[in-house]
Scaffold this motif. Structure first.
Motif, short mmCIF file in Angstrom:
data_model
loop_
_atom_site.label_atom_id
_atom_site.label_comp_id
_atom_site.label_asym_id
_atom_site.label_seq_id
_atom_site.Cartn_x
_atom_site.Cartn_y
_atom_site.Cartn_z
N VAL A 147 0.83 -1.20 0.00
CA VAL A 147 0.00 0.00 0.00
C VAL A 147 0.87 1.25 0.00
CG1 VAL A 147 -1.67 1.32 1.37
CG2 VAL A 147 -2.00 -1.12 1.02
N GLN A 148 1.94 1.24 0.76
CA GLN A 148 2.86 2.39 0.78
C GLN A 148 3.49 2.60 -0.60
OE1 GLN A 148 5.35 1.18 4.05
NE2 GLN A 148 4.20 2.39 5.53
N ASN A 149 3.81 1.52 -1.29
CA ASN A 149 4.36 1.63 -2.65
C ASN A 149 3.34 2.25 -3.59
OD1 ASN A 149 6.81 0.55 -1.91
ND2 ASN A 149 6.27 -1.53 -2.53
N LEU A 150 2.09 1.85 -3.46
CA LEU A 150 1.03 2.39 -4.30
C LEU A 150 0.82 3.87 -4.01
CD1 LEU A 150 -1.09 1.78 -6.44
CD2 LEU A 150 -2.64 1.13 -4.59
N LYS A 151 0.81 4.22 -2.75
CA LYS A 151 0.66 5.61 -2.34
C LYS A 151 1.82 6.45 -2.88
CE LYS A 151 0.06 8.32 1.89
NZ LYS A 151 -0.01 8.24 3.35
N ALA A 152 3.04 5.92 -2.80
CA ALA A 152 4.20 6.63 -3.32
C ALA A 152 4.09 6.87 -4.82
CB ALA A 152 5.48 5.85 -3.01
N PHE A 153 3.53 5.90 -5.55
CA PHE A 153 3.34 6.08 -6.99
C PHE A 153 2.37 7.22 -7.26
CE2 PHE A 153 0.65 5.31 -10.70
CZ PHE A 153 1.60 5.54 -11.68
N TYR A 154 1.25 7.26 -6.55
CA TYR A 154 0.28 8.33 -6.77
C TYR A 154 0.86 9.70 -6.44
CZ TYR A 154 -3.53 5.11 -7.71
OH TYR A 154 -4.34 4.16 -8.26
N ILE A 155 1.63 9.78 -5.39
CA ILE A 155 2.28 11.05 -5.05
C ILE A 155 3.26 11.44 -6.15
CG2 ILE A 155 3.92 12.14 -3.45
CD1 ILE A 155 2.50 10.49 -1.20
N HIS A 156 4.03 10.48 -6.64
CA HIS A 156 4.98 10.72 -7.73
C HIS A 156 4.25 11.24 -8.97
CE1 HIS A 156 8.42 8.81 -10.34
NE2 HIS A 156 8.38 10.12 -10.45
N LEU A 157 3.13 10.62 -9.30
CA LEU A 157 2.36 11.02 -10.48
C LEU A 157 1.81 12.44 -10.34
CD1 LEU A 157 1.19 10.16 -13.22
CD2 LEU A 157 -0.78 9.25 -11.97
N VAL A 158 1.27 12.77 -9.18
CA VAL A 158 0.72 14.11 -8.96
C VAL A 158 1.81 15.17 -9.04
CG1 VAL A 158 -0.36 15.60 -7.23
CG2 VAL A 158 -1.31 13.34 -7.68
N VAL A 159 2.94 14.91 -8.42
CA VAL A 159 4.05 15.87 -8.47
C VAL A 159 4.54 16.04 -9.91
CG1 VAL A 159 6.45 16.27 -7.75
CG2 VAL A 159 4.76 15.50 -6.08
N TYR A 160 4.63 14.93 -10.64
CA TYR A 160 5.04 14.98 -12.06
C TYR A 160 4.10 15.88 -12.87
CZ TYR A 160 5.36 13.30 -16.89
OH TYR A 160 5.46 13.22 -18.26
N ILE A 161 2.81 15.69 -12.68
CA ILE A 161 1.83 16.48 -13.44
C ILE A 161 1.93 17.95 -13.07
CG2 ILE A 161 -0.64 16.90 -13.74
CD1 ILE A 161 -0.98 13.80 -13.49
N LEU A 162 1.94 18.26 -11.77
CA LEU A 162 1.97 19.66 -11.33
C LEU A 162 3.25 20.37 -11.77
CD1 LEU A 162 0.44 19.31 -7.76
CD2 LEU A 162 -0.67 20.17 -9.83
N VAL A 163 4.39 19.74 -11.59
CA VAL A 163 5.65 20.37 -11.96
C VAL A 163 5.72 20.59 -13.47
CG1 VAL A 163 8.16 20.05 -12.09
CG2 VAL A 163 6.95 19.60 -9.95
#
Length: 89
Positions: A14-30
């Motif tokens: 679950v932590q790995n999945l959460k980390a992926f979603y955070i990575h994706l959101v930061v990628y999109i915003l930046v």
């Protein structure tokens, strides 16, 4: 003891999945910010595609190694932990 190991394994997933979603959101915003900066500074030279593409490869690899789906919300993490524990039975 085995139940604790299953819980920890599920929690790690679950932590790995959460980390992926955070990575994706930061990628999109930046990259949205870089696009706006590119438009306002030098619209003829599309330099923002280089970080978009390079970082995009990293996001794709991260997503492929995660191999899960789900919705990110308040109870999402506990729900995923229970789901992984059930699969482990």
């Amino acid at each position: 003891m085995e139940k604790d190991e299953k819980y920890l394994r599920a929690k790690r997933r679950v932590q790995n999945l959460k980390a992926f979603y955070i990575h994706l959101v930061v990628y999109i915003l930046v990259n949205m910010m870089l696009f706006v900066i590119n438009l306002s500074s030098d619209a003829g030279n599309w330099w923002f595609i280089y970080p978009l593409g390079g970082w995009g490869i990293g996001v794709i690899i991260h997503g492929l190694t995660t191999f899960t789906s789900g919705k990110f919300g308040a109870d999402w993490e506990e729900k995923k932990i229970k789901e992984y524990m059930e699969k482990d039975k």
